[in-house]
Design a protein around this motif. Structure first.
Motif, PDB file in Angstrom:
ATOM      1  N   LYS A 110      38.437 -27.291 -34.576  1.00 41.27           N
ATOM      2  CA  LYS A 110      39.377 -26.558 -33.820  1.00 41.27           C
ATOM      3  C   LYS A 110      40.085 -27.661 -32.678  1.00 41.27           C
ATOM      4  O   LYS A 110      41.350 -27.280 -32.623  1.00 41.27           O
ATOM      5  N   LEU A 111      39.259 -28.411 -32.226  1.00 41.12           N
ATOM      6  CA  LEU A 111      39.963 -29.188 -31.103  1.00 41.12           C
ATOM      7  C   LEU A 111      40.936 -30.306 -31.993  1.00 41.12           C
ATOM      8  O   LEU A 111      41.965 -30.704 -31.443  1.00 41.12           O
ATOM      9  N   SER A 112      40.328 -30.710 -33.175  1.00 35.52           N
ATOM     10  CA  SER A 112      41.342 -31.753 -33.772  1.00 35.52           C
ATOM     11  C   SER A 112      42.585 -31.130 -34.162  1.00 35.52           C
ATOM     12  O   SER A 112      43.470 -31.630 -34.291  1.00 35.52           O
ATOM     13  N   SER A 113      42.517 -29.745 -34.752  1.00 39.04           N
ATOM     14  CA  SER A 113      43.743 -29.067 -34.906  1.00 39.04           C
ATOM     15  C   SER A 113      44.717 -28.917 -33.767  1.00 39.04           C
ATOM     16  O   SER A 113      45.964 -28.888 -34.146  1.00 39.04           O
ATOM     17  N   LEU A 114      44.176 -28.887 -32.658  1.00 38.32           N
ATOM     18  CA  LEU A 114      45.184 -28.684 -31.479  1.00 38.32           C
ATOM     19  C   LEU A 114      45.704 -30.119 -31.136  1.00 38.32           C
ATOM     20  O   LEU A 114      47.005 -29.871 -30.344  1.00 38.32           O
ATOM     21  N   ILE A 115      44.926 -31.092 -30.709  1.00 38.75           N
ATOM     22  CA  ILE A 115      45.244 -32.323 -30.142  1.00 38.75           C
ATOM     23  C   ILE A 115      45.434 -33.337 -31.144  1.00 38.75           C
ATOM     24  O   ILE A 115      45.430 -34.501 -30.720  1.00 38.75           O
ATOM     25  N   GLY A 116      45.099 -33.248 -32.395  1.00 40.31           N
ATOM     26  CA  GLY A 116      45.027 -34.503 -33.152  1.00 40.31           C
ATOM     27  C   GLY A 116      46.093 -35.196 -33.558  1.00 40.31           C
ATOM     28  O   GLY A 116      46.013 -36.513 -33.939  1.00 40.31           O
ATOM     29  N   GLN A 117      47.288 -34.674 -33.337  1.00 42.57           N
ATOM     30  CA  GLN A 117      48.573 -35.705 -33.336  1.00 42.57           C
ATOM     31  C   GLN A 117      48.557 -36.641 -32.100  1.00 42.57           C
ATOM     32  O   GLN A 117      49.481 -37.542 -32.383  1.00 42.57           O
ATOM     33  N   SER A 118      48.168 -36.206 -30.986  1.00 44.66           N
ATOM     34  CA  SER A 118      48.333 -37.196 -29.726  1.00 44.66           C
ATOM     35  C   SER A 118      47.082 -37.693 -29.642  1.00 44.66           C
ATOM     36  O   SER A 118      46.955 -38.707 -28.403  1.00 44.66           O
ATOM     37  N   CYS A 119      45.861 -37.500 -29.765  1.00 46.19           N
ATOM     38  CA  CYS A 119      44.439 -37.853 -29.480  1.00 46.19           C
ATOM     39  C   CYS A 119      43.590 -38.106 -30.465  1.00 46.19           C
ATOM     40  O   CYS A 119      43.338 -37.250 -31.443  1.00 46.19           O
ATOM     41  N   CYS A 120      42.836 -39.152 -30.295  1.00 37.74           N
ATOM     42  CA  CYS A 120      41.880 -39.414 -31.529  1.00 37.74           C
ATOM     43  C   CYS A 120      40.544 -38.946 -31.034  1.00 37.74           C
ATOM     44  O   CYS A 120      40.252 -39.042 -29.734  1.00 37.74           O
ATOM     45  N   LEU A 121      39.808 -38.508 -31.988  1.00 39.51           N
ATOM     46  CA  LEU A 121      38.460 -38.107 -31.761  1.00 39.51           C
ATOM     47  C   LEU A 121      37.546 -39.162 -32.454  1.00 39.51           C
ATOM     48  O   LEU A 121      37.585 -39.533 -33.327  1.00 39.51           O
TER      49      LEU A 121
END
Length: 583
Positions: A437-448
């Protein structure tokens, strides 16, 4: 006197002459068989024409090239202490060099990793560090010393395979002992149960037929239990220490820096050498800090432009000094509590926004390009924040958030502070849905970023998949890993960036910095910029950078964050989810 006359002579003197003559013949034959006269004659003729100032130095250099390759004559170990007073192991490698035994190199490895546990019997005694070092010393003394005797230290892969096979044998022995102990406990438990009479009454039921007890709220989501941690094999640190000491010895004997020796193991040409980008911890506001804030274990300076290591370290020092100045000037601001165990400035804070505002203000005051060429990475260390009885993360003292609520918290921080480019361990590995869920929300601007567990033992042969959305991984030099194991771990990570995390509080052994450069990892995480042992590692990184600059083979690299997010979307269809609007 002729040889015939010598044989016909029966006097005492003639017998001595005969023995001396035979000895001369044997010596001449020995020298001819080894080509000594021809080599000496050739060297003397060359030396006559060259007429060196240091005659004996010239001869020593010429004949040393014809000597046998060095071999290991002995491996010894010593108990040491690290900067925190914990037990550490030093492995010493002795080699026979030109028919003389010499101490070549040593390597120091601290005790077991922070994210694994020791066996129950060791922990129960409260002396797991001492037991681990004592076992490692016993292994070196009774097994590794004889096993590696006469071995060429330059044969790193073969040597590491021997060490891995030895560790595997010890592991199997330990497993057999555990199984026997478990069987004995089961037999005792079964005997005890047979001797106990069964209960005479059945459990009480309520009117609806259910068992009485605590009511369960069906609307609450159950938190997945943590994966059981595998016990660390006491003494395993001997393998890592001996492997590193042998590599340092081979590099020293060939007069090659360790980082170039490691690149040769990877069959990498020395055309250009990229330097790992140092990640600097600016602030520590984690669970061990004095303030209420637990969520931000580390706020890390993450350069994305092609800065030199020296420029990055200088900027890190400037930011830390500016943070202290701002804090001292603000009467109502947080108190500077000193330096954390990781070498970073430690503050007493209540909210994550306080820490991030402070870092942003310090960077802007210094005119640093925060948000463009300089970004921030947050290490949440979420596995240490979970309150299992309540099934929530304690992001602040007394403030608990469910995994889904933590998604909202992190999404809000990334939205409010665009300079945040990476999140390290934002959840436990078990919270798969929240990673996705977090990746789908911020994946374009933030790496996990997540730790990539790598263990050479059979219990870890099946590599556990990374959480959804992870684009970068962190590798740690575990006490069970040889350098060949570490090389395989880096090689297996084909996509995204790799961070090698090294504990900075080891005893001044900075050789793992060379290992990081030789392995070609993208980032090197040492912690904050304080402490003698940690600064030795930063200084070693600067020395390597200077060497590469002088040789004209330093490769400058730029981190492309957009490319990492694009590769993730192409490789993971589940990641292609439209982000909902933020409230």
């Amino acid at each position: 006197m002729s040889f015939k006359r010598l044989l016909n002579c029966n006097s005492r003197t003639s017998k001595e002459d005969r023995e001396f003559y035979n000895l001369k013949n044997k010596a001449a034959e020995y020298y001819r068989a080894n080509g000594i006269p021809q080599k000496i004659e050739a060297v003397l003729n060359e030396m006559f024409y060259e007429k060196p100032n240091d005659v004996y130095g010239y001869l020593a250099n010429r004949f040393s090239g014809s000597s046998l390759p060095p071999v290991i004559s002995a491996v010894t170990g010593r108990a040491m202490y690290d900067a925190r007073g914990g037990a550490a192991l030093q492995a010493d490698v002795y080699c026979v060099i030109r028919d003389e035994e010499k101490l070549v190199c040593s390597a120091v490895i601290t005790d077991v990793d922070d994210d694994v546990v020791e066996s129950e019997d060791v922990v129960a005694n409260g002396n797991h560090q001492q037991v681990s070092v004592a076992t490692a010393l016993k292994w070196i003394r009774e097994h590794l010393r004889s096993m590696l005797h006469g071995f060429n230290p330059a044969h790193q892969t073969h040597l590491d395979n021997l060490l891995s096979d030895f560790l595997l044998a010890r592991y199997l022995e330990d497993q057999d002992a555990r199984n026997r102990e478990r069987e004995n406990e089961e037999e005792k438990s079964e005997t005890k149960n047979n001797a106990t009479p069964p209960p005479t009454s059945a459990p009480t039921k309520d009117k609806k037929g259910g068992d009485k007890g605590k009511k369960v709220n069906s609307g609450e989501k159950l938190v997945p239990p943590p994966e059981p941690a595998e016990p660390v094999l006491p003494g395993a640190m001997a393998v890592a220490a001996v492997s590193l000491a042998a590599a340092k010895s081979a590099a020293s004997l060939t007069t090659v820096p360790l980082y170039k020796y490691m690149r040769n193991l990877r069959d990498q040409a020395q055309v250009s050498v990229p330097l790992p980008t140092p990640l600097l911890t600016l602030l520590s506001c984690g669970k061990t800090s004095a303030g209420k804030l637990n969520l931000l274990e580390e706020i890390i300076l993450l350069p994305t432009a092609p800065y030199t290591a020296r420029q990055i370290i200088e900027m890190g020092f400037e930011v830390q000094r500016e943070i202290k100045r701002i804090t001292a000037a603000s009467k109502m601001g947080p108190a500077v509590l000193g330096v954390s165990g990781g070498g970073a400035v430690q503050l007493s804070l209540e909210r994550a926004e306080q820490a991030l505002d402070l870092v942003m203000e310090a960077c802007k005051n210094l005119g640093l390009p925060i948000g463009s060429d300089l970004r921030l990475a947050l290490n949440c260390a979420a596995h240490a924040l979970m309150d299992y009885p309540r099934g929530k993360y304690e992001v602040m003292a007394g403030c608990l958030k469910s995994p889904d609520e933590l998604v909202d918290v992190l999404t809000g921080l990334v939205s409010k502070y665009p300079a945040i480019t990476a999140l390290i361990d934002p959840f436990r590995r078990e919270d798969v849905e929240q990673w996705r869920k977090l990746s789908s929300l911020i994946g374009q601007s933030c790496c996990l970023i997540a730790d990539r567990a790598y263990c050479p033992l059979p219990r870890c042969r099946e590599t556990k998949p990374l959480p959804p959305g992870v684009t970068w991984v962190t590798l740690r030099h575990r006490s069970e890993m040889t350098l060949t194991d570490l090389l395989h771990a880096v090689t297996d990570q084909r996509e995204g960036e790799t961070i090698l995390a090294i504990r900075g509080d080891e005893i001044g052994d900075d050789s793992l910095v060379d290992v990081a450069v030789g392995l070609g990892v993208s980032f090197l995480k040492l912690g904050g910029m304080s402490g003698g042992s940690r600064m030795n590692k930063f200084n070693r990184l600067l020395s390597i950078e200077t060497e590469l600059e002088e040789q004209g083979i330093l490769e400058m690299r730029e981190i492309n964050l957009t490319q990492a997010a694009t590769e993730l979307e192409e490789s993971d269809p589940a990641h292609q989810v439209q982000a909902p609007p933020l409230n």
